[in-house]
Scaffold this active site. Structure first.
Site, mmCIF file in Angstrom:
data_model
loop_
_atom_site.group_PDB
_atom_site.id
_atom_site.type_symbol
_atom_site.label_atom_id
_atom_site.label_comp_id
_atom_site.label_asym_id
_atom_site.label_seq_id
_atom_site.Cartn_x
_atom_site.Cartn_y
_atom_site.Cartn_z
ATOM 1 N N SER A 152 0.822 -1.220 0.000
ATOM 2 C CA SER A 152 0.000 0.000 0.000
ATOM 3 C C SER A 152 0.853 1.266 0.000
ATOM 4 C CB SER A 152 -0.918 0.019 1.226
ATOM 5 O OG SER A 152 -1.861 -1.021 1.161
ATOM 6 N N GLU A 153 0.271 2.329 -0.546
ATOM 7 C CA GLU A 153 0.937 3.633 -0.585
ATOM 8 C C GLU A 153 -0.044 4.706 -0.136
ATOM 9 O OE1 GLU A 153 2.511 4.185 -4.501
ATOM 10 O OE2 GLU A 153 3.853 2.445 -4.362
ATOM 11 N N GLY A 157 -4.492 2.485 -2.156
ATOM 12 C CA GLY A 157 -4.889 1.470 -1.198
ATOM 13 C C GLY A 157 -5.392 0.238 -1.919
ATOM 14 N N TRP A 182 1.000 2.212 5.873
ATOM 15 C CA TRP A 182 0.252 1.236 6.673
ATOM 16 C C TRP A 182 0.990 -0.081 6.812
ATOM 17 C CZ3 TRP A 182 -2.766 4.648 8.488
ATOM 18 C CH2 TRP A 182 -3.388 5.600 7.677
ATOM 19 N N GLY A 366 -23.289 -0.494 29.830
ATOM 20 C CA GLY A 366 -22.253 0.462 30.234
ATOM 21 C C GLY A 366 -20.914 -0.196 30.481
ATOM 22 N N GLU A 389 -5.729 -5.850 3.952
ATOM 23 C CA GLU A 389 -5.628 -7.007 3.040
ATOM 24 C C GLU A 389 -6.881 -7.147 2.166
ATOM 25 O OE1 GLU A 389 -3.650 -10.524 4.319
ATOM 26 O OE2 GLU A 389 -2.721 -9.500 6.014
ATOM 27 N N SER A 392 -13.875 -4.895 2.589
ATOM 28 C CA SER A 392 -15.061 -5.721 2.340
ATOM 29 C C SER A 392 -15.612 -5.473 0.943
ATOM 30 C CB SER A 392 -16.140 -5.418 3.389
ATOM 31 O OG SER A 392 -15.731 -5.859 4.673
#
Length: 408
Positions: A152-153, A157, A182, A366, A389, A392
């Site tokens: 990646s860059e 992506g 990343w 909570g 990787e 979706s």
């Protein structure tokens, strides 16, 4: 479990599989007995060595150095790699099972192991020559060293074929320039597989893969990213400025980089699916345990039908994704094309992780929102599994493409 025990497990497992037998889990609801041994051992390790520390590692953003060393001792940093190259020589199903249990204990430790196994050792195992495997694979599969993967860059992506990082060929070396983003394990890794453009006119066919040691002159690291989740793993940019590497550090052939990246990501998606399963399993266990103890209207939460409905949906999502993950792993083990299966597994498991961890917080109320309980950490850790990787959205494109192609 020592490396010797893993070797004994491998011998036992291989003796149970007939030559040519296809182990596609199309009709099975459970894993083979020999894999249950590995599952139980990895779960015990996670309960003893990861669960008690995962929360603190997350709060401190501290790399789990000792835990990674223990994974090395267990032979879990090169699960599918042949023993002659430092690995445990197990199958992909064993890898998926082990990684789920590790990720159930600590998702950060899970992704550290996944990157080293799938994204660093994987491409070297399939595309490295004998000399490269000896130098760049053996110490990493054994866990002596740690690897990372630089695809990646900042401006690239999901479009893996648009690499702006370049590699210029000179008389005695390659010269790399550009920034990779990343990068998991970026700070701790001893080497990285880097993808760079060697011929812009050829577009994705002009991308090549390279092996770059760390540290090396011309390679610097960006700041450690402050992340929502998986905080115990480091993520940073790798910055190449006239970084010279030997000619022999070309992995595969010139222009083969895109193919190497895509094949590597197929296998890596099984690892991320396993990570998602581990996160979802941990979240489900927290929710069920809390629902049994917490009283509401004079009875435990677990006796309320609304809570039971949530638990049923959580278990359905998790176990469906697990079967898809096992199927993808077994398809890979059978030597068949597993692109669609891996994408389905990654999509189902990552979305299950997000859904189950979200519902766990709803059940805890909570208490799910405070750091006193691990539910909020599971929720934060789960989110990234739908992004790295292959998002979706990309998984759906891959699946649709494979389905349409198969029905031509």
């Amino acid at each position: 479990m020592s490396r010797l025990v893993l070797k004994a497990f491998r011998r036992h497992a291989l003796s149970r599989i007939l030559p040519g037998q296809q182990r596609l889990l199309t009709g099975l609801s459970s894993i083979p007995e020999e894999h249950k041994m590995l599952q139980e051992t990895c779960r015990a390790f996670a309960d003893e060595q990861l669960v008690p520390h995962a929360g603190q590692w997350d709060r401190d953003h501290s790399f789990p150095t000792e835990a990674v060393k223990q994974l090395s001792d267990l032979g879990l940093m090169g699960v599918e790699i042949k023993s002659q190259y430092g690995g445990s020589e197990l199958d992909c199903l064993a890898y998926a099972i082990a990684l789920e249990e590790i990720s159930r204990g600590c998702a950060s430790t899970g992704v550290i192991a996944s990157v080293n196994n799938s994204l660093y050792c994987g491409p070297l195992n399939y595309f490295g020559n004998a000399d490269q495997k000896e130098q760049w694979l053996t110490p990493f599969a054994s866990g002596e060293k740690l690897g990372c993967f630089a695809l990646s860059e900042p401006g690239n992506g999901s479009d893996a074929g648009a690499a702006s990082c370049t590699a210029r060929e000179e008389a005695d070396c390659w010269v790399l320039n550009g920034t990779k983003a990343w990068i998991t394990n970026g700070y701790e890794a001893d080497a990285t597989v880097v993808f760079a453009t060697t011929d812009k006119s050829l577009k994705h066919k002009g991308i090549s893969a390279f092996l770059v040691p760390k540290p090396t002159e011309g390679l610097s690291l960006g700041k450690k990213e402050e992340k929502l989740g998986i905080r115990a793993s480091s993520t940073c940019n790798l910055i190449f400025e006239e970084c010279k590497i030997p000619k022999e550090n070309l992995l595969g052939s010139r222009g083969q980089g895109f193919k190497i990246a895509m094949q590597t990501l197929d296998a890596g998606r099984i690892g991320i699916a396993a990570q998602g399963l581990g996160i979802a399993q941990a979240a489900l266990e927290v929710a069920v345990a809390y629902s049994k103890e917490r009283q509401s209207m004079g009875i435990p939460l677990s006796k309320h039908q609304m809570i039971q409905s949530k638990i049923a949906d959580m278990a359905l999502s998790l176990e469906s994704a697990r079967l898809l993950t096992w199927r993808a792993a077994c398809t890979k083990d059978a030597g068949q094309n597993f692109t669609k299966e891996a994408a389905m597994a990654k999509l189902a498991a990552s979305e299950a992780a997000t859904f189950v961890s979200h519902q766990a917080i709803q059940i805890l109320g909570g208490m799910g929102y405070v750091m006193e309980m691990p539910a909020e950490r599971h929720y934060r850790d789960a989110r990234i599994t739908e992004i790295y990787e292959g998002t979706s959205e990309i998984q759906r494109l891959v699946i649709a493409g494979q389905v349409i192609k198969s029905l031509d």
